[in-house]
Enzyme design. Structure first.
Site, PDB file in Angstrom:
ATOM      1  N   TYR A   1       0.641  -1.150   0.080  1.00 48.67           N
ATOM      2  CA  TYR A   1       0.129  -0.060  -0.112  1.00 48.67           C
ATOM      3  C   TYR A   1       0.832   1.214   0.157  1.00 48.67           C
ATOM      4  CZ  TYR A   1      -3.564   3.297   1.424  1.00 48.67           C
ATOM      5  OH  TYR A   1      -4.341   4.421   1.708  1.00 48.67           O
TER       6      TYR A   1
ATOM      7  N   ASP B   1       9.482   3.047  -0.553  1.00 48.79           N
ATOM      8  CA  ASP B   1       8.258   3.733   0.110  1.00 48.79           C
ATOM      9  C   ASP B   1       8.574   3.527   1.533  1.00 48.79           C
ATOM     10  OD1 ASP B   1       4.498   3.672   0.211  1.00 48.79           O
ATOM     11  OD2 ASP B   1       6.316   4.811   1.564  1.00 48.79           O
TER      12      ASP B   1
ATOM     13  N   LYS C   1       4.378  10.009   8.460  1.00 48.71           N
ATOM     14  CA  LYS C   1       4.362   9.388   9.672  1.00 48.71           C
ATOM     15  C   LYS C   1       5.303  10.054  10.796  1.00 48.71           C
ATOM     16  CE  LYS C   1       2.220   5.169   7.845  1.00 48.71           C
ATOM     17  NZ  LYS C   1       0.585   5.283   8.332  1.00 48.71           N
TER      18      LYS C   1
HETATM   19  P1  KE4 Z   1      -0.821   8.626   4.278  1.00 50.69           P
HETATM   20  O1  KE4 Z   1      -1.284   9.470   2.921  1.00 50.69           O
HETATM   21  O2  KE4 Z   1      -1.935   7.846   4.760  1.00 50.69           O
HETATM   22  O3  KE4 Z   1      -0.057   9.480   5.248  1.00 50.69           O
HETATM   23  O4  KE4 Z   1       0.306   7.483   4.001  1.00 50.69           O
HETATM   24  C1  KE4 Z   1      -0.019   6.502   2.806  1.00 50.69           C
HETATM   25  C2  KE4 Z   1       1.078   5.518   2.925  1.00 50.69           C
HETATM   26  C3  KE4 Z   1       2.118   5.424   2.033  1.00 50.69           C
HETATM   27  N1  KE4 Z   1       3.012   4.394   2.109  1.00 50.69           N
HETATM   28  C4  KE4 Z   1       2.837   3.371   3.173  1.00 50.69           C
HETATM   29  C5  KE4 Z   1       3.993   2.244   3.307  1.00 50.69           C
HETATM   30  C6  KE4 Z   1       1.828   3.595   4.073  1.00 50.69           C
HETATM   31  O5  KE4 Z   1       1.629   2.598   5.024  1.00 50.69           O
HETATM   32  C7  KE4 Z   1       0.873   4.440   4.084  1.00 50.69           C
HETATM   33  C8  KE4 Z   1      -0.514   4.462   4.934  1.00 50.69           C
HETATM   34  N2  KE4 Z   1      -0.477   3.582   5.947  1.00 50.69           N
HETATM   35  C9  KE4 Z   1      -1.719   3.417   6.280  1.00 50.69           C
HETATM   36  C10 KE4 Z   1      -1.590   2.173   7.363  1.00 50.69           C
HETATM   37  N3  KE4 Z   1      -1.504   1.103   6.627  1.00 50.69           N
HETATM   38  C11 KE4 Z   1      -2.450   4.913   7.202  1.00 50.69           C
HETATM   39  C12 KE4 Z   1      -3.456   4.251   7.994  1.00 50.69           C
HETATM   40  C13 KE4 Z   1      -4.969   4.510   7.263  1.00 50.69           C
HETATM   41  O6  KE4 Z   1      -4.960   4.331   5.929  1.00 50.69           O
HETATM   42  O7  KE4 Z   1      -5.903   4.983   7.851  1.00 50.69           O
END
Ligand code: KE4
Length: 431
Positions: free
Chosen positions: A144, A239, A267
């Protein structure tokens, strides 16, 4: 029956927010329970609207590596707020945090701040396409990378948990340029280059896959991606939205000793505030506007309050390398304790752990791929989640996520969590 505060709030929320939430995983649909509305957090603990305390292994999905409400971060934000919330102009803190990131992370010479991991990945893909003149990208099934169109193809995390790994609303014309390979399977990557010679701009990979549960790279996998990219003239994007500043000070590049061309962050670099970033060599980053023709912009990019939180957290991590040994050690103790609990109770549970990341899979097989993760028992995960929540342990409400250990989790918290898991595994073994 009297409804709890969370139940009452959820009823209201569902009237005005899709699914009652602002991010799908929070709706608890994969576990079939009412989401706990959180009122406050401190250290390793969060407190719901009904005043119940939980040991928190979500840690806001990774940012809270130092635990919640850390005084160093809180004081930095309180100070920054007094100077103003947002200017839309360059500030000293943006320079400070970029210089610190470049000092901590290998192979990066310039950084661009954005507001989320999604935005960081979206911009990094555009940079790779702009720099190579190629349109296609390779991602891995079950990984993801946020919710930009190109990445919502066989995506992991709550996209998969919600049953839409390839989202509606993504034009076929966009999706066709996203090719998917299998994690830990270099042959599946080379095959795509053989089928699309000279057309692939980049490979984007989670150096530790933490959105299919947790699946570590097999020895040689990341090195193999580096070799393929060098041979095929494509760029390698790590990533590191999850692994950045978590696996080590220098993130996955330092932890595994493999060089990426572009690195995305999120994060932890925001300390709990909305921050993302992408970084690369000067040569690559000078393709980005206003230096070059790859456009990217943002009203709140580099927001001074968010920068203050991120700078405080990264400064602490840079000055206290003992954080990394401590959180990895506690994660190992937790994983070993849960494995022993599974063995003692006869529960078919596998625990994967990488640094301070870990995840249980309810399967007798070891899980080294997306297929392995997808074939685990999701109903058992839901039952495990409910049992742990009832015992005051707050976990990801879906299988395809990770447990995050913070610097504030104590050995006692780990013991409490292992004991709760033992009770829950015993119950699961009876059914
Ligand atoms: P954000 O747009 O959520 O800040 O980041 C996206 C993203 C990009 N790359 C990786 C490896 C990530 O894990 C994420 C977002 N992680 C999720 C949890 N699996 C955020 C939680 C959610 O979607 O509510």
């Amino acid at each position: 029956m009297i409804m709890s505060q969370s139940e009452q709030l959820f009823a209201r929320a569902k009237q005005v927010l899709p699914g009652g939430v602002n991010s799908p995983v929070r709706a608890y649909r994969a576990v079939g329970l009412t989401p706990r509305f959180i009122a406050r957090a401190d250290g390793a603990y969060i407190y719901d609207a009904d005043g119940r305390r939980y040991i928190d292994f979500v840690c806001s999905w990774g940012p809270m590596i130092l635990g919640h409400n850390h005084p160093v971060i809180r004081e930095a934000v309180e100070k920054a707020v007094c100077d103003g919330l947002s200017f839309g102009a360059p500030t000293e803190r943006e320079v400070d945090i970029a210089e610190l990131m470049i000092q901590m992370v290998p192979n990066i010479e310039m950084v661009r701040m954005v507001n989320s991991g999604t935005e960081a990945v979206m911009s990094a893909l555009r940079l790779a396409r702009g720099a190579t003149g190629r349109d296609k990208v390779i991602k891995f099934e079950g990984c993801y990378h946020g919710h930009s169109d190109s990445m919502l193809v066989k995506a992991g995390s709550s996209a998969m948990a919600g049953g839409c790994p390839s989202s509606a609303g993504v034009p076929a014309d966009t999706a066709k340029d996203t090719l998917t390979a299998q994690y830990n399977d270099l042959a599946s990557v080379q095959q795509l280059f053989d089928e699309h010679p000279g057309q692939i701009a980049c490979i984007i990979v989670e150096p530790v896959a933490a959105n299919m549960g947790v699946v570590a790279p097999n020895p040689g996998f990341l090195e193999g991606l580096r070799t393929i990219c060098d041979k095929e003239g494509a760029l390698l994007i790590f990533d590191e939205v999850i692994t950045g500043f978590r696996l080590s000070r220098g993130g996955a590049q330092e932890f595994f000793g493999v060089r990426a061309d572009i690195v995305t962050f999120g994060k932890i670099i925001g300390g709990g505030m909305p921050v993302g970033a992408y970084a690369a060599s000067r040569e690559l980053m000078e393709h980005v506007a206003p230096c070059g023709s790859v456009y990217q912009a943002g009203t709140l990019a580099g927001n001074p309050v968010a920068m203050a939180a991120g700078l405080a957290q990264l400064t602490y991590l840079n000055e206290h390398p003992e954080v990394y040994t401590a959180i990895a050690s506690r994660a190992r103790d937790l994983a070993d304790g849960m494995r022993q609990a599974a063995a003692d109770t006869g529960a078919p549970v596998r625990i994967n752990q990488a640094g301070s990341l870990l995840a249980p899979f309810f399967t007798p097989e070891c899980v080294e791929s997306f297929q392995g993760a997808a074939h685990s028992d999701l109903q058992k995960y839901a039952a495990y989640f409910g049992g742990m929540l009832a015992r005051g342990i707050y976990l990801a409400p879906a299988q395809f996520e990770a447990m995050f250990v913070s610097y504030r989790h104590t050995d006692d918290d780990i013991r409490t969590t292992v004991n709760a898991a033992r009770e829950v595994f015993a119950q699961l073994s009876l059914h």
